[in-house]
Design a protein around this motif. Sequence first.
Motif, mmCIF file in Angstrom:
data_model
loop_
_atom_site.group_PDB
_atom_site.id
_atom_site.type_symbol
_atom_site.label_atom_id
_atom_site.label_comp_id
_atom_site.label_asym_id
_atom_site.label_seq_id
_atom_site.Cartn_x
_atom_site.Cartn_y
_atom_site.Cartn_z
ATOM 1 N N SER A 212 0.808 -1.224 0.000
ATOM 2 C CA SER A 212 0.000 0.000 0.000
ATOM 3 C C SER A 212 0.832 1.261 0.000
ATOM 4 O O SER A 212 0.352 2.330 -0.387
ATOM 5 C CB SER A 212 -0.939 0.016 1.207
ATOM 6 N N SER A 213 2.098 1.182 0.449
ATOM 7 C CA SER A 213 2.954 2.372 0.462
ATOM 8 C C SER A 213 4.417 1.967 0.489
ATOM 9 O O SER A 213 4.758 0.847 0.906
ATOM 10 C CB SER A 213 2.650 3.276 1.665
ATOM 11 N N GLU A 226 -0.849 -4.230 2.243
ATOM 12 C CA GLU A 226 -2.241 -3.840 2.415
ATOM 13 C C GLU A 226 -2.806 -4.365 3.734
ATOM 14 O O GLU A 226 -3.781 -3.822 4.257
ATOM 15 C CB GLU A 226 -3.077 -4.355 1.238
ATOM 16 N N GLY A 228 -1.101 -4.236 6.518
ATOM 17 C CA GLY A 228 -0.488 -3.488 7.610
ATOM 18 C C GLY A 228 0.840 -4.009 8.094
ATOM 19 O O GLY A 228 1.357 -3.549 9.119
ATOM 20 N N ASP A 299 -0.549 -2.958 13.369
ATOM 21 C CA ASP A 299 -0.724 -2.799 11.928
ATOM 22 C C ASP A 299 -0.326 -1.372 11.563
ATOM 23 O O ASP A 299 -0.698 -0.423 12.257
ATOM 24 C CB ASP A 299 -2.179 -3.041 11.524
ATOM 25 N N GLN A 301 0.133 1.966 8.771
ATOM 26 C CA GLN A 301 -0.512 2.590 7.628
ATOM 27 C C GLN A 301 0.385 3.584 6.903
ATOM 28 O O GLN A 301 0.156 3.883 5.728
ATOM 29 C CB GLN A 301 -1.790 3.303 8.068
ATOM 30 N N ARG A 302 1.410 4.108 7.565
ATOM 31 C CA ARG A 302 2.320 5.069 6.941
ATOM 32 C C ARG A 302 3.737 4.837 7.454
ATOM 33 O O ARG A 302 3.929 4.442 8.606
ATOM 34 C CB ARG A 302 1.911 6.518 7.241
ATOM 35 N N THR A 314 0.978 3.612 13.167
ATOM 36 C CA THR A 314 0.072 2.467 13.214
ATOM 37 C C THR A 314 -1.355 2.905 12.902
ATOM 38 O O THR A 314 -1.690 4.092 12.945
ATOM 39 C CB THR A 314 0.091 1.806 14.601
ATOM 40 N N THR A 315 -2.203 1.931 12.618
ATOM 41 C CA THR A 315 -3.610 2.225 12.357
ATOM 42 C C THR A 315 -4.314 2.753 13.606
ATOM 43 O O THR A 315 -5.361 3.398 13.505
ATOM 44 C CB THR A 315 -4.333 0.961 11.862
ATOM 45 N N ASP A 356 0.118 11.182 10.413
ATOM 46 C CA ASP A 356 1.068 11.256 9.301
ATOM 47 C C ASP A 356 2.470 11.459 9.847
ATOM 48 O O ASP A 356 2.651 11.998 10.957
ATOM 49 C CB ASP A 356 0.702 12.415 8.367
#
Length: 379
Positions: A212-213, A226, A228, A299, A301-302, A314-315, A356
């Motif tokens: 995802s990133s 995706e 995490g 998990d 996310q960035r 994390t999420t 972020d």
Amino acid sequence: MSWFGFGFNAFGQICVQEKSVQEETSDAVGEVKVSVPVELRSHVDHSCCLKTCQIRASWSRRACLHESRCVWLAGFSASSISNDTRGCRDAIISESHLTLAFPDRIESWDVQRKDKTPLWSMEIIPQSESSGVNLPLVPGGYIASKPPIFRSLAPHLQAKSLALGGDHVILLTAPGAVYSWGLGSHGQLGHGGLVSEEEPRTVEALWGVPMSSVAAGGWHSVCISEGGDLYVWGWNESGQLGLPSRGLQKAPQQKKAQPTELSDVSTPEEEPHDGDKHEEVFISIQAFPALLDVNPSSDFQRASCGSRHTAAVTTSGCLFTWGWGEYGQLGHQTFNSLDEPRRVEFFKAKDLHVVDVVCGPWNTFTAAVKKGVLDLKNT
């Protein structure tokens, strides 16, 4: 949403030296090293909205993209850059140039000269309000950190996002595949060797696991699946991969061997008995992507990479950092380096949810919101 900064501040990228503050001050303002997250204050002209929605960072400068579609710079020679940024949708900053994305064009300016015209520009088809350029990706290619500024990309790659390292590039495709190219001397390309690649090559070890990133540092790389999961590869000299680093293990041993104030004679460390001996495993280069375990299990996310440190969100809104910490860029209120991810407790203590993170080479910038405000938005 508020932005915070910590780490290298020699040029005022994080907080500006106030006239009333002496050089010897121990406060964060004016310090070269900032180990505690400091909320960023804008000194932009009041005719422009002060709410920052994105930050980009180089070694000596910080670029803030505001909701009012203008860009303000902080750091080395920032006041000498006066080109009009109104209407800007995205921006990236390096030591040599500032690149701006507008709805109808891309412009790149030499930050070391007061040019009246951009160093490079390209017209693009006007974008709608809901879409736009995702720098450093631009139509047909990407913006490099050094000339030639524009580099082409084959359309079949279906580029979704792109991360620039010190001398390597990590690309994420729309289907979630990862490609890399450039310098490979420290395993930063993830192909299992130390060979450089002139053209994009698939990171085969990640094939079949949609990502995802992606993020790239000086000589290391990171990506998030995706699901995490966090994958790391490249150089680990300062623990920037979150894997055991021999360099970091030596530091406390050297301190322990130094004479104390009570004695001028240091005693050698006891050798373990034969039955206690075990070989410790240290990783200086990880040439294949490795799944990074984080405690507690999380998990992600960035993620973002500095020169020799890494940060990930994390999420659940927690920030973890690891790697080189000599300038306080890990945010743990020390100048120590770490070879395992550690949660930055500052944000939890302030009841802040991190959304972020952006790493400069020697510093870190983080966006966070009050958890109560976030809960209201989600209801």
